[in-house]
Design a protein around this motif. Structure first.
Motif, mmCIF file in Angstrom:
data_model
loop_
_atom_site.group_PDB
_atom_site.id
_atom_site.type_symbol
_atom_site.label_atom_id
_atom_site.label_comp_id
_atom_site.label_asym_id
_atom_site.label_seq_id
_atom_site.Cartn_x
_atom_site.Cartn_y
_atom_site.Cartn_z
ATOM 1 N N VAL A 1 7.432 -24.522 9.555
ATOM 2 C CA VAL A 1 8.228 -25.725 9.794
ATOM 3 C C VAL A 1 9.007 -25.615 11.098
ATOM 4 O O VAL A 1 9.100 -26.581 11.862
ATOM 5 C CB VAL A 1 9.175 -25.993 8.610
ATOM 6 C CG1 VAL A 1 10.009 -27.240 8.859
ATOM 7 C CG2 VAL A 1 8.372 -26.155 7.323
ATOM 8 N N PHE A 2 9.552 -24.438 11.394
ATOM 9 C CA PHE A 2 10.311 -24.289 12.639
ATOM 10 C C PHE A 2 9.395 -24.403 13.860
ATOM 11 O O PHE A 2 9.795 -24.957 14.894
ATOM 12 C CB PHE A 2 11.078 -22.975 12.639
ATOM 13 C CG PHE A 2 12.175 -22.926 11.619
ATOM 14 C CD1 PHE A 2 12.988 -24.032 11.395
ATOM 15 C CD2 PHE A 2 12.398 -21.795 10.850
ATOM 16 C CE1 PHE A 2 14.002 -24.013 10.442
ATOM 17 C CE2 PHE A 2 13.410 -21.762 9.903
ATOM 18 C CZ PHE A 2 14.215 -22.875 9.699
ATOM 19 N N ALA A 3 8.178 -23.882 13.753
ATOM 20 C CA ALA A 3 7.208 -24.078 14.840
ATOM 21 C C ALA A 3 6.863 -25.554 14.983
ATOM 22 O O ALA A 3 6.740 -26.083 16.100
ATOM 23 C CB ALA A 3 5.942 -23.256 14.569
ATOM 24 N N VAL B 1 10.053 -17.526 3.849
ATOM 25 C CA VAL B 1 10.083 -17.293 5.295
ATOM 26 C C VAL B 1 8.738 -17.680 5.914
ATOM 27 O O VAL B 1 8.679 -18.333 6.964
ATOM 28 C CB VAL B 1 10.425 -15.824 5.616
ATOM 29 C CG1 VAL B 1 10.179 -15.514 7.096
ATOM 30 C CG2 VAL B 1 11.869 -15.519 5.251
ATOM 31 N N VAL B 2 7.642 -17.278 5.250
ATOM 32 C CA VAL B 2 6.300 -17.666 5.709
ATOM 33 C C VAL B 2 6.180 -19.183 5.748
ATOM 34 O O VAL B 2 5.610 -19.757 6.686
ATOM 35 C CB VAL B 2 5.217 -17.048 4.792
ATOM 36 C CG1 VAL B 2 3.842 -17.628 5.108
ATOM 37 C CG2 VAL B 2 5.200 -15.534 4.938
ATOM 38 N N PHE B 3 6.723 -19.842 4.748
ATOM 39 C CA PHE B 3 6.738 -21.307 4.710
ATOM 40 C C PHE B 3 7.609 -21.861 5.837
ATOM 41 O O PHE B 3 7.238 -22.814 6.522
ATOM 42 C CB PHE B 3 7.263 -21.764 3.352
ATOM 43 C CG PHE B 3 7.508 -23.240 3.249
ATOM 44 C CD1 PHE B 3 6.460 -24.119 3.056
ATOM 45 C CD2 PHE B 3 8.794 -23.755 3.334
ATOM 46 C CE1 PHE B 3 6.683 -25.482 2.951
ATOM 47 C CE2 PHE B 3 9.035 -25.108 3.236
ATOM 48 C CZ PHE B 3 7.978 -25.976 3.042
ATOM 49 N N ALA B 4 8.774 -21.246 6.050
ATOM 50 C CA ALA B 4 9.746 -21.795 7.001
ATOM 51 C C ALA B 4 9.302 -21.627 8.450
ATOM 52 O O ALA B 4 9.579 -22.502 9.278
ATOM 53 C CB ALA B 4 11.109 -21.138 6.788
ATOM 54 N N GLY C 1 -5.748 -22.320 14.164
ATOM 55 C CA GLY C 1 -4.885 -21.828 13.092
ATOM 56 C C GLY C 1 -5.668 -21.489 11.838
ATOM 57 O O GLY C 1 -5.386 -20.488 11.157
ATOM 58 N N MET C 2 -6.677 -22.300 11.516
ATOM 59 C CA MET C 2 -7.502 -22.027 10.339
ATOM 60 C C MET C 2 -8.282 -20.721 10.509
ATOM 61 O O MET C 2 -8.445 -19.949 9.554
ATOM 62 C CB MET C 2 -8.476 -23.187 10.092
ATOM 63 C CG MET C 2 -7.815 -24.536 9.816
ATOM 64 S SD MET C 2 -6.699 -24.553 8.378
ATOM 65 C CE MET C 2 -5.089 -24.404 9.185
ATOM 66 N N VAL C 3 -8.754 -20.464 11.725
ATOM 67 C CA VAL C 3 -9.448 -19.195 11.985
ATOM 68 C C VAL C 3 -8.499 -18.015 11.753
ATOM 69 O O VAL C 3 -8.873 -16.992 11.166
ATOM 70 C CB VAL C 3 -10.001 -19.172 13.427
ATOM 71 C CG1 VAL C 3 -10.567 -17.792 13.767
ATOM 72 C CG2 VAL C 3 -11.076 -20.234 13.599
ATOM 73 N N LEU C 4 -7.249 -18.155 12.201
ATOM 74 C CA LEU C 4 -6.278 -17.078 12.026
ATOM 75 C C LEU C 4 -5.987 -16.817 10.551
ATOM 76 O O LEU C 4 -5.766 -15.663 10.151
ATOM 77 C CB LEU C 4 -4.986 -17.424 12.769
ATOM 78 C CG LEU C 4 -5.108 -17.455 14.299
ATOM 79 C CD1 LEU C 4 -3.815 -17.949 14.929
ATOM 80 C CD2 LEU C 4 -5.473 -16.077 14.845
ATOM 81 N N GLY D 1 2.146 -10.169 8.543
ATOM 82 C CA GLY D 1 2.241 -10.498 9.958
ATOM 83 C C GLY D 1 1.182 -11.499 10.387
ATOM 84 O O GLY D 1 1.477 -12.464 11.108
ATOM 85 N N GLY D 2 -0.046 -11.278 9.965
ATOM 86 C CA GLY D 2 -1.123 -12.202 10.296
ATOM 87 C C GLY D 2 -0.899 -13.574 9.698
ATOM 88 O O GLY D 2 -1.217 -14.601 10.317
ATOM 89 N N LEU D 3 -0.338 -13.594 8.500
ATOM 90 C CA LEU D 3 -0.040 -14.862 7.838
ATOM 91 C C LEU D 3 1.036 -15.632 8.612
ATOM 92 O O LEU D 3 0.933 -16.852 8.799
ATOM 93 C CB LEU D 3 0.424 -14.584 6.416
ATOM 94 C CG LEU D 3 0.403 -15.727 5.400
ATOM 95 C CD1 LEU D 3 -0.988 -16.314 5.258
ATOM 96 C CD2 LEU D 3 0.917 -15.241 4.050
ATOM 97 N N VAL D 4 2.043 -14.912 9.097
ATOM 98 C CA VAL D 4 3.115 -15.553 9.864
ATOM 99 C C VAL D 4 2.560 -16.134 11.169
ATOM 100 O O VAL D 4 2.886 -17.269 11.550
ATOM 101 C CB VAL D 4 4.249 -14.546 10.153
ATOM 102 C CG1 VAL D 4 5.214 -15.100 11.199
ATOM 103 C CG2 VAL D 4 5.003 -14.219 8.867
ATOM 104 N N VAL D 5 1.704 -15.383 11.865
ATOM 105 C CA VAL D 5 1.120 -15.884 13.119
ATOM 106 C C VAL D 5 0.293 -17.141 12.864
ATOM 107 O O VAL D 5 0.385 -18.132 13.607
ATOM 108 C CB VAL D 5 0.257 -14.790 13.784
ATOM 109 C CG1 VAL D 5 -0.520 -15.365 14.969
ATOM 110 C CG2 VAL D 5 1.123 -13.629 14.240
ATOM 111 N N ALA D 6 -0.516 -17.117 11.799
ATOM 112 C CA ALA D 6 -1.328 -18.286 11.473
ATOM 113 C C ALA D 6 -0.452 -19.498 11.170
ATOM 114 O O ALA D 6 -0.753 -20.621 11.599
ATOM 115 C CB ALA D 6 -2.231 -17.978 10.268
#
Length: 402
Positions: free
Chosen positions: A51-53, A45-48, A84-87, A95-100
């Motif tokens: 891709v969807f973004a 899901v984190v990977f996907a 994105g790299m900062v995030l 959650g933070g990983l998903v936002v990044a």
């Protein structure tokens, strides 16, 4: 302004760097799983979401560079990628990983079609442009996987350093792309047409459509395999092949994509009539070898199969980029390549997400083996489509002569 040759180098560097972000988190996924305790499905899901973004960006701003110019779109995307790299560096949980990953996906989606068009615009000739533009995704992914694996294993700040380095690189490239001359004159960007271009859409000029649709199975076959490597590849290496060094994981993932870069060069110097079949043949052979390697739990055989499959990935993707680059009008290349990446990234993400679900229910090894079998089926479909297209081209040639 840069000369044409320097512009070509900078455009190629920007294209490679954007894809470096795609693979940099991959060697870190097992670390994140241990720290935050999420499953293989959550991993995919984190990977996907990335891709969807990315697809959302391709659908909205993918062809924007055809209207406002390559430089502002490329520079803005690279600045967003640095954010994105900062995030990633401050992420403290899933959650933070998903936002990044979402920010990263938006940035890569905005940059991908644009940098590909910049490479083709500044290339010394179309053939060389297609080689470089189809090689830089593999090259960028190699750099990300190997760099992240090495820094996680040997450097301080193992979860942050790779993203800090990449963030600085993106800011430098964001400044440099402003010195690349615009290759094609942008269309007039009046307010109404500019906002219309941001509506979700994908488009192909009529002359490009027959070539594009004939190549869809090829795009699906190549990028579905790349998606497996970057989503579950590190888990396959750790759980099935018992590789526990992050650096070795990065190297093995890098082998596939490094071979992809080599495959683009091999394809370009091969006889024209063999280029497409070289890609499909080596891709199928490599996948079958990796299936056997997983069943036998043999790492050297898996690495060898990955290298052969990577050659096929690079050769097949280069063939597709070259064919579309020749068919696309200069003023609509950004749109054509954005549409190509929409199809490619759907193939990149959807099967991988399904594999994450299957791995939870059936186990990682059976899922990876079944995925490999599906990949071989896709290659056979792509081969059949290529044969049909070749026969149509011969028929059209005879009709013109008559």
């Amino acid at each position: 302004m840069f000369s044409r040759s320097v512009s070509f180098v900078v455009a190629g560097a920007a294209g490679a760097a954007t894809l470096t972000a795609a693979s940099a988190p991959s060697p870190l996924y097992p670390v994140y799983q241990r720290l935050w305790g999420f499953s293989a499905f959550v991993l995919t899901v984190v990977f996907a979401v990335y891709v969807f973004a990315l697809l959302g960006a391709l659908l909205t701003v993918g062809s924007l560079s055809d209207r406002v110019g390559r430089r502002p779109v490329a520079s803005g995307a690279l600045v967003l990628l640095a954010l994105g790299m900062v995030l990633f560096t401050i992420a403290g949980g899933t959650g933070g990983l998903v936002v990044a990953r979402i920010v990263q996906g938006l940035a890569v989606g905005a940059a991908t079609g644009t940098t590909t068009a910049m490479i083709m615009d500044s290339a010394p000739n179309p053939r060389f442009g297609s080689v470089v533009s189809s090689a830089v995704p593999s090259l960028g992914i190699v750099i990300g996987a190997v760099l992240a694996g090495a820094l996680v294993e040997f450097a301080p700040l193992p979860r942050q350093l790779v993203f800090l380095i990449l963030g600085v690189v993106y800011l430098v490239l964001a400044a440099l792309v402003w010195l690349i001359p615009e290759g094609a004159h942008p269309k007039p960007a009046v307010r109404e047409s500019l906002w219309r271009s941001l509506r979700p859409s994908a488009g192909l000029p009529a002359a490009v459509r027959p070539v594009f649709f004939a190549l869809v199975p090829s795009m699906a076959a190549t990028w579905a395999l790349a998606g497996l490597y970057l989503s579950l590849g590190s888990s396959v290496l750790g759980d099935v092949l018992e590789v526990h060094s992050h650096f070795v994981v990065g190297i093995v993932l890098g082998v596939f994509f490094a071979a992809g870069a080599v495959g683009t060069v091999v394809s370009s110097v091969s006889p024209t009539r063999w280029r497409e079949w070289l890609g499909y043949g080596t891709l199928a052979l490599g996948v079958m070898v990796t299936i056997v390697a997983m069943l036998l739990t043999t790492l050297p055989l898996y690495v060898a199969g990955s290298a052969v499959a990577g050659l096929g990935f690079g050769a097949a993707f280069r063939f597709a980029v070259h064919a579309l680059g020749e068919a696309a009008p200069d003023s609509r290349r950004g749109e054509v390549f954005a549409t190509m990446y929409i199809v490619s990234y759907l193939a990149f993400s959807v099967p991988a997400l399904a594999a994450g679900l299957a791995a939870q229910r059936f186990g990682l090894e059976p899922t990876a083996v079944a995925y490999g079998a599906l990949e071989v089926a896709l290659i056979l479909i792509a081969t059949a489509a290529g044969i049909i297209r070749a026969h149509q081209q011969v028929s059209e040639s005879y009709a013109h002569r008559a």
